[in-house]
Design a protein around this motif. Structure first.
Motif, PDB file in Angstrom:
ATOM      1  N   ALA A  81      72.569 136.808  -4.404  1.00 47.76           N
ATOM      2  CA  ALA A  81      72.286 135.565  -5.128  1.00 47.76           C
ATOM      3  C   ALA A  81      71.607 135.861  -6.462  1.00 47.76           C
ATOM      4  CB  ALA A  81      71.417 134.641  -4.272  1.00 47.76           C
ATOM      5  N   ARG A  82      70.671 136.791  -6.466  1.00 47.74           N
ATOM      6  CA  ARG A  82      69.985 137.154  -7.713  1.00 47.74           C
ATOM      7  C   ARG A  82      70.974 137.697  -8.738  1.00 47.74           C
ATOM      8  NH1 ARG A  82      66.029 135.515 -10.248  1.00 47.74           N
ATOM      9  NH2 ARG A  82      64.593 135.782  -8.518  1.00 47.74           N
ATOM     10  N   GLN A  83      71.893 138.556  -8.292  1.00 45.23           N
ATOM     11  CA  GLN A  83      72.896 139.111  -9.206  1.00 45.23           C
ATOM     12  C   GLN A  83      73.821 138.022  -9.744  1.00 45.23           C
ATOM     13  OE1 GLN A  83      74.800 142.053  -6.767  1.00 45.23           O
ATOM     14  NE2 GLN A  83      73.279 143.636  -7.179  1.00 45.23           N
ATOM     15  N   ARG A  84      74.274 137.147  -8.852  1.00 45.41           N
ATOM     16  CA  ARG A  84      75.243 136.125  -9.256  1.00 45.41           C
ATOM     17  C   ARG A  84      74.646 135.097 -10.215  1.00 45.41           C
ATOM     18  NH1 ARG A  84      78.251 135.019  -3.412  1.00 45.41           N
ATOM     19  NH2 ARG A  84      79.538 136.905  -3.481  1.00 45.41           N
ATOM     20  N   PHE A  85      73.355 134.848 -10.046  1.00 47.67           N
ATOM     21  CA  PHE A  85      72.731 133.785 -10.853  1.00 47.67           C
ATOM     22  C   PHE A  85      71.625 134.356 -11.738  1.00 47.67           C
ATOM     23  CE2 PHE A  85      74.580 131.970  -7.046  1.00 47.67           C
ATOM     24  CZ  PHE A  85      75.453 131.063  -7.625  1.00 47.67           C
ATOM     25  N   PHE A  86      71.874 135.563 -12.211  1.00 52.90           N
ATOM     26  CA  PHE A  86      70.928 136.243 -13.089  1.00 52.90           C
ATOM     27  C   PHE A  86      70.638 135.414 -14.336  1.00 52.90           C
ATOM     28  CE2 PHE A  86      69.703 139.497 -16.233  1.00 52.90           C
ATOM     29  CZ  PHE A  86      68.691 140.132 -15.527  1.00 52.90           C
ATOM     30  N   HIS A  87      71.639 134.635 -14.777  1.00 55.48           N
ATOM     31  CA  HIS A  87      71.472 133.824 -15.995  1.00 55.48           C
ATOM     32  C   HIS A  87      70.386 132.761 -15.848  1.00 55.48           C
ATOM     33  CE1 HIS A  87      74.187 131.425 -13.482  1.00 55.48           C
ATOM     34  NE2 HIS A  87      73.762 130.373 -14.154  1.00 55.48           N
ATOM     35  N   LEU A  88      70.019 132.436 -14.604  1.00 54.35           N
ATOM     36  CA  LEU A  88      68.971 131.424 -14.403  1.00 54.35           C
ATOM     37  C   LEU A  88      67.582 131.989 -14.685  1.00 54.35           C
ATOM     38  CD1 LEU A  88      70.328 129.695 -11.170  1.00 54.35           C
ATOM     39  CD2 LEU A  88      70.364 128.785 -13.507  1.00 54.35           C
ATOM     40  N   GLY A  89      67.489 133.319 -14.752  1.00 54.60           N
ATOM     41  CA  GLY A  89      66.241 133.966 -15.142  1.00 54.60           C
ATOM     42  C   GLY A  89      65.079 133.610 -14.231  1.00 54.60           C
ATOM     43  N   PRO A  90      63.885 133.458 -14.813  1.00 51.65           N
ATOM     44  CA  PRO A  90      62.691 133.211 -13.996  1.00 51.65           C
ATOM     45  C   PRO A  90      62.663 131.826 -13.350  1.00 51.65           C
ATOM     46  CG  PRO A  90      62.140 133.148 -16.334  1.00 51.65           C
ATOM     47  CD  PRO A  90      63.550 133.632 -16.242  1.00 51.65           C
ATOM     48  N   ARG A  91      63.589 130.953 -13.752  1.00 48.07           N
ATOM     49  CA  ARG A  91      63.668 129.654 -13.059  1.00 48.07           C
ATOM     50  C   ARG A  91      64.007 129.837 -11.586  1.00 48.07           C
ATOM     51  NH1 ARG A  91      66.451 128.847 -17.686  1.00 48.07           N
ATOM     52  NH2 ARG A  91      65.797 127.194 -19.111  1.00 48.07           N
ATOM     53  N   LEU A  92      64.779 130.898 -11.290  1.00 43.76           N
ATOM     54  CA  LEU A  92      65.242 131.138  -9.924  1.00 43.76           C
ATOM     55  C   LEU A  92      64.245 132.028  -9.178  1.00 43.76           C
ATOM     56  CD1 LEU A  92      67.427 130.873  -7.736  1.00 43.76           C
ATOM     57  CD2 LEU A  92      68.554 132.877  -8.736  1.00 43.76           C
ATOM     58  N   GLU A  93      63.633 131.462  -8.136  1.00 40.21           N
ATOM     59  CA  GLU A  93      62.688 132.189  -7.286  1.00 40.21           C
ATOM     60  C   GLU A  93      63.315 132.323  -5.900  1.00 40.21           C
ATOM     61  OE1 GLU A  93      58.874 130.216  -7.236  1.00 40.21           O
ATOM     62  OE2 GLU A  93      59.235 129.394  -9.234  1.00 40.21           O
ATOM     63  N   LEU A  94      63.452 133.560  -5.424  1.00 38.26           N
ATOM     64  CA  LEU A  94      64.066 133.812  -4.125  1.00 38.26           C
ATOM     65  C   LEU A  94      63.050 134.455  -3.194  1.00 38.26           C
ATOM     66  CD1 LEU A  94      67.506 135.158  -5.390  1.00 38.26           C
ATOM     67  CD2 LEU A  94      67.011 132.870  -4.497  1.00 38.26           C
ATOM     68  N   TYR A  95      62.924 133.899  -1.996  1.00 40.03           N
ATOM     69  CA  TYR A  95      61.930 134.368  -1.038  1.00 40.03           C
ATOM     70  C   TYR A  95      62.612 134.730   0.278  1.00 40.03           C
ATOM     71  CZ  TYR A  95      58.629 132.303  -4.305  1.00 40.03           C
ATOM     72  OH  TYR A  95      57.910 131.995  -5.430  1.00 40.03           O
ATOM     73  N   CYS A  96      62.316 135.938   0.779  1.00 47.19           N
ATOM     74  CA  CYS A  96      62.830 136.358   2.076  1.00 47.19           C
ATOM     75  C   CYS A  96      61.816 135.925   3.133  1.00 47.19           C
ATOM     76  CB  CYS A  96      63.042 137.868   2.102  1.00 47.19           C
ATOM     77  SG  CYS A  96      63.924 138.432   3.570  1.00 47.19           S
ATOM     78  N   ALA A  97      62.144 134.859   3.842  1.00 44.90           N
ATOM     79  CA  ALA A  97      61.215 134.290   4.834  1.00 44.90           C
ATOM     80  C   ALA A  97      61.984 133.356   5.751  1.00 44.90           C
ATOM     81  CB  ALA A  97      60.094 133.519   4.141  1.00 44.90           C
ATOM     82  N   GLU A  98      61.440 133.163   6.939  1.00 40.06           N
ATOM     83  CA  GLU A  98      61.965 132.107   7.803  1.00 40.06           C
ATOM     84  C   GLU A  98      61.539 130.761   7.232  1.00 40.06           C
ATOM     85  OE1 GLU A  98      60.529 132.909  11.695  1.00 40.06           O
ATOM     86  OE2 GLU A  98      61.834 134.647  11.995  1.00 40.06           O
ATOM     87  N   ALA A  99      62.426 129.804   7.298  1.00 40.33           N
ATOM     88  CA  ALA A  99      62.142 128.503   6.698  1.00 40.33           C
ATOM     89  C   ALA A  99      60.868 127.881   7.272  1.00 40.33           C
ATOM     90  CB  ALA A  99      63.323 127.555   6.915  1.00 40.33           C
ATOM     91  N   GLU A 100      60.633 128.121   8.580  1.00 37.81           N
ATOM     92  CA  GLU A 100      59.457 127.524   9.225  1.00 37.81           C
ATOM     93  C   GLU A 100      58.155 128.122   8.687  1.00 37.81           C
ATOM     94  OE1 GLU A 100      62.179 128.614  12.774  1.00 37.81           O
ATOM     95  OE2 GLU A 100      62.038 129.139  10.658  1.00 37.81           O
ATOM     96  N   LYS A 101      58.225 129.336   8.148  1.00 37.35           N
ATOM     97  CA  LYS A 101      57.013 130.033   7.709  1.00 37.35           C
ATOM     98  C   LYS A 101      56.834 130.021   6.192  1.00 37.35           C
ATOM     99  CE  LYS A 101      57.081 133.030  11.769  1.00 37.35           C
ATOM    100  NZ  LYS A 101      57.252 134.392  12.296  1.00 37.35           N
ATOM    101  N   PHE A 102      57.794 129.467   5.476  1.00 39.94           N
ATOM    102  CA  PHE A 102      57.680 129.401   4.019  1.00 39.94           C
ATOM    103  C   PHE A 102      56.538 128.461   3.644  1.00 39.94           C
ATOM    104  CE2 PHE A 102      59.050 127.305  -0.003  1.00 39.94           C
ATOM    105  CZ  PHE A 102      58.904 128.406  -0.834  1.00 39.94           C
ATOM    106  N   ARG A 103      55.817 128.834   2.604  1.00 42.70           N
ATOM    107  CA  ARG A 103      54.673 128.039   2.161  1.00 42.70           C
ATOM    108  C   ARG A 103      54.901 127.535   0.742  1.00 42.70           C
ATOM    109  NH1 ARG A 103      53.851 127.790   6.693  1.00 42.70           N
ATOM    110  NH2 ARG A 103      52.151 128.610   7.972  1.00 42.70           N
TER     111      ARG A 103
END
Length: 209
Positions: A81-103
């Motif tokens: 996803a980061r590679q494909r949408f590199f053009h979004l730059g710092p707007r795009l934040e990607l977090y590796c986490a279970e949805a229940e534990k995301f803060r």
């Protein structure tokens, strides 16, 4: 010892093939559902739970949306996803986490998109979190798989494990949860899919105060 989440080891190529035209052919319908929810909400801040490799994010307009957050348990999918949408730059934040534990902070998002996630988690936990994260006037789009239909077999052991672990959630149950947490149903529809399958799509919202 707890059993590792099989989603963490699903290869992106296997998943995309299974969800693409050679398999269940659901990637395009899912992207279209996201586009519809995105255009309706025009969110300044977006959260996608279970974002995978970023299916649908090409519909995001960076001039409208200043913060795009994706959460997924699979690090490889997030890397793609980061590679494909590199053009979004710092707007795009990607977090590796279970949805229940995301803060995230209270009222942090204007649109929360939840595609085919509630089948693998405790729905009440996710809905309660969404209620925290959603800003006044914000909306949450949910995609559920409905019973019925056939389709090609999953092409890998992790995907087969996931298929067996999946528990379909009745839309009525989801509606009641969102209503309980102050986000009533705004609209709903059924999306017919190949192989006799179908999605239920619901849009929920927090009223403006």
């Amino acid at each position: 010892m707890s059993t590792p989440n099989p989603w963490t080891v699903v290869q992106a190529a296997d998943y995309e093939r299974h969800m693409g035209p050679e398999g269940l052919d659901q990637r395009a319908p899912l992207a279209a559902v996201f586009q519809e929810a995105y255009l309706a909400a025009q969110p300044g801040r977006l959260l996608v739970l279970g974002c995978g490799t970023g299916n649908g994010l090409d519909h995001v307009d960076p001039s409208v949306t200043s913060r795009i957050v994706g959460v997924d348990v699979n690090l490889q999918h997030l890397g793609i996803a980061r590679q494909r949408f590199f053009h979004l730059g710092p707007r795009l934040e990607l977090y590796c986490a279970e949805a229940e534990k995301f803060r995230a902070g209270a009222g942090a998002f204007d649109l929360v998109h939840v595609p085919l996630l509630l089948e693998y988690v405790y729905p009440e936990v996710i809905v309660r979190r969404v209620a925290e994260w959603l800003a006044d006037g914000g909306s949450c789009a949910v995609v559920l798989e409905l019973p019925g239909g056939e389709g090609p077999a999953a092409p890998s052991k992790p995907l087969q494990l996931i298929e067996r672990a999946k528990k379909l959630v009745p839309p009525e149950e989801v509606e009641q949860l969102f209503e309980h947490y102050g986000m009533p149903l705004r609209r709903e529809r059924t999306v017919p899919l190949p192989h006799g399958r179908s999605f239920w799509v619901g849009s929920f919202g927090r009223p403006l105060k």
